[in-house]
Design an enzyme around this catalytic site. Sequence first.
Site, PDB file in Angstrom:
ATOM      1  N   SER A 227       9.759  -3.496  -2.405  1.00 13.48           N
ATOM      2  CA  SER A 227       9.028  -3.266  -3.858  1.00 13.48           C
ATOM      3  C   SER A 227       8.423  -5.072  -4.287  1.00 13.48           C
ATOM      4  O   SER A 227       7.897  -5.423  -4.850  1.00 13.48           O
ATOM      5  CB  SER A 227       9.641  -2.502  -4.828  1.00 13.48           C
ATOM      6  OG  SER A 227       9.893  -1.878  -5.319  1.00 13.48           O
TER       7      SER A 227
ATOM      8  N   ARG B  76      -2.876  11.339  -3.596  1.00  9.50           N
ATOM      9  CA  ARG B  76      -1.907  10.973  -4.584  1.00  9.50           C
ATOM     10  C   ARG B  76      -2.772  10.671  -6.130  1.00  9.50           C
ATOM     11  O   ARG B  76      -3.948   9.800  -5.647  1.00  9.50           O
ATOM     12  CB  ARG B  76      -0.718   9.733  -3.643  1.00  9.50           C
ATOM     13  CG  ARG B  76       0.046  10.043  -3.382  1.00  9.50           C
ATOM     14  CD  ARG B  76       0.870   8.818  -2.564  1.00  9.50           C
ATOM     15  NE  ARG B  76       1.453   8.652  -2.930  1.00  9.50           N
ATOM     16  CZ  ARG B  76       2.645   7.646  -4.120  1.00  9.50           C
ATOM     17  NH1 ARG B  76       2.447   7.153  -2.172  1.00  9.50           N
ATOM     18  NH2 ARG B  76       3.031   7.902  -4.641  1.00  9.50           N
TER      19      ARG B  76
ATOM     20  N   ASP C  64      13.365   7.499  -5.647  1.00 11.81           N
ATOM     21  CA  ASP C  64      12.833   6.555  -3.923  1.00 11.81           C
ATOM     22  C   ASP C  64      13.886   8.016  -3.786  1.00 11.81           C
ATOM     23  O   ASP C  64      14.493   7.889  -2.200  1.00 11.81           O
ATOM     24  CB  ASP C  64      13.154   6.015  -3.772  1.00 11.81           C
ATOM     25  CG  ASP C  64      11.831   5.505  -4.362  1.00 11.81           C
ATOM     26  OD1 ASP C  64      10.425   5.844  -4.590  1.00 11.81           O
ATOM     27  OD2 ASP C  64      11.610   4.492  -4.480  1.00 11.81           O
TER      28      ASP C  64
HETATM   29  C1  S3P Z   1       7.571   1.557  -7.164  1.00 12.62           C
HETATM   30  C2  S3P Z   1       8.271   2.304  -7.589  1.00 12.62           C
HETATM   31  C3  S3P Z   1       8.166   4.139  -8.291  1.00 12.62           C
HETATM   32  C4  S3P Z   1       8.162   4.209  -6.745  1.00 12.62           C
HETATM   33  C5  S3P Z   1       7.828   4.230  -5.517  1.00 12.62           C
HETATM   34  C6  S3P Z   1       7.653   2.076  -5.479  1.00 12.62           C
HETATM   35  C7  S3P Z   1       7.222   0.083  -7.307  1.00 12.62           C
HETATM   36  O1  S3P Z   1       6.917   4.137  -8.097  1.00 12.62           O
HETATM   37  O2  S3P Z   1       8.969   5.236  -6.093  1.00 12.62           O
HETATM   38  O3  S3P Z   1       8.956   3.732  -4.568  1.00 12.62           O
HETATM   39  O4  S3P Z   1       7.649  -0.504  -6.421  1.00 12.62           O
HETATM   40  O5  S3P Z   1       6.451  -0.089  -8.046  1.00 12.62           O
HETATM   41  P1  S3P Z   1       6.112   5.200  -9.087  1.00 12.62           P
HETATM   42  O6  S3P Z   1       5.955   3.901 -10.282  1.00 12.62           O
HETATM   43  O7  S3P Z   1       5.135   5.602  -9.006  1.00 12.62           O
HETATM   44  O8  S3P Z   1       7.495   6.063 -10.418  1.00 12.62           O
END
Ligand code: S3P
Length: 437
Positions: free
Chosen positions: A24, A125, A318
């Site tokens: 992230s 998605r 996650d």
């Molecule tokens: C992420 C946010 C999450 C997570 C993804 C990474 C991010 O998704 O599941 O693996 O880096 O902001 P969502 O914002 O859809 O919950």
Amino acid sequence: MNDQWHVQPAGALRGEIGVNGDKSVSHRALLIGSVCEGAVRVTGFGPSADTLATRDAMRSLGVRIDDLGDGELVVHGVGLRGLRAPAEPIDARNAGTLMRLLPGLLAGQPEGTFVLDGDESLRRRPMRRVAEPLARMGAAITTTDDRAPLTVVAGAPLAAIDYQPPVASAQVKSCLLLAGLAADGTTRVIEPITSRDHTERLLMAAGARIERFPGRVEVQRSERLVLDRIEVPGDISSAAFLIAAATLLPESHIFLRGIGINPGRTGMLTVLERMGARISVFDRRLTEAGEPIANIEVRAAELIATEIEPEIVPSLIDELPLLALLACCARGRTVVRGAEDLKAKESDRIASVAQALTACGARIESTSDGWKIRGVPARLRGGTIDPQGDHRIAMMGAIAGLHSEQGVRVTDPACIAVSFPGFREILAAAVAVRERE
Ligand code: S3P
């Protein structure tokens, strides 16, 4: 493609284990570094299929990115309004974070038509969750029936909005904050449960006018961002697999150094503590760009069942596949609720986790928003897991294999490279240390 990984039962995991840079934060270092003024040095970058998709996307938008190797990059920022539309569509491959954050930056560009596309899984998605609020801000953005390809025609003036995403999502929040940098007025994102706040922290460090209040974050238009250096923490979502394995395998004892402990990411540690895990988090510090990191020590423990309630879900979203596995091996009945957004991940994770763990002999039942799990504090039988192209299911399958009677065959393990390319080798080394002792 036909590669299979037969993971053998293991005795214990031991030693100091290094993990890759946080996915992230790596995405955000590239996205935000690209719109800073001048050079931004990034260290600890985690090269994975997803983050390399972001690196290549930003290069295609005219940003020079020098890869110095060993996780070190120099991103030559082009300023907040300096991205150029490439002739070809931008290929986000499997990277949901890229696909959902980048339109926020693109909407604020002075001109250009930008098309974003992805692989077969990313094309399944939902994208309306970012397109709809961006359109409300005035952006000219279209989806293909809520899915990729997405088109952003830049140049439309943006106006600030107040927005509460219908699902708690750091990706949606981040997209709107990035668009808010180009919008007149105060853009407010209302979040009853705070999701990971890497974007806020990086933007603050870069001098953006961001203010945070309980349950909401606000951003004002900015003219310039400046950041000298971004240190990317170790990825807690990768470390989670090793934490789970060390907890499950008797006599395990591992250390993980420099792991990101952003409060929006540490829900698994909170839940594991309730379940009786033996985890210490120590030597906490903040990186220059404001991310909390720490060292983590894990010893094996016997687990008891728990309840995972909707309020904690965003901070462990996650890690839910792994928590389901851990619950299958804990004493008692675990219920997971409020996790319906798992259906919109790289696979429908409510279904794919239940299928995978059932195939290994676990007692797990899917519900509309999670699972009901009857845990047995023993090794799983083992079996064959088809990860359905989902990296986190493949890695969960491998951990299940270590803690099984007969091993687990993971079909198509290549998808692991989406987030954690060195996973197999790292796991093998940690198990091998025990065998040599
Ligand atoms: C992420 C946010 C999450 C997570 C993804 C990474 C991010 O998704 O599941 O693996 O880096 O902001 P969502 O914002 O859809 O919950």
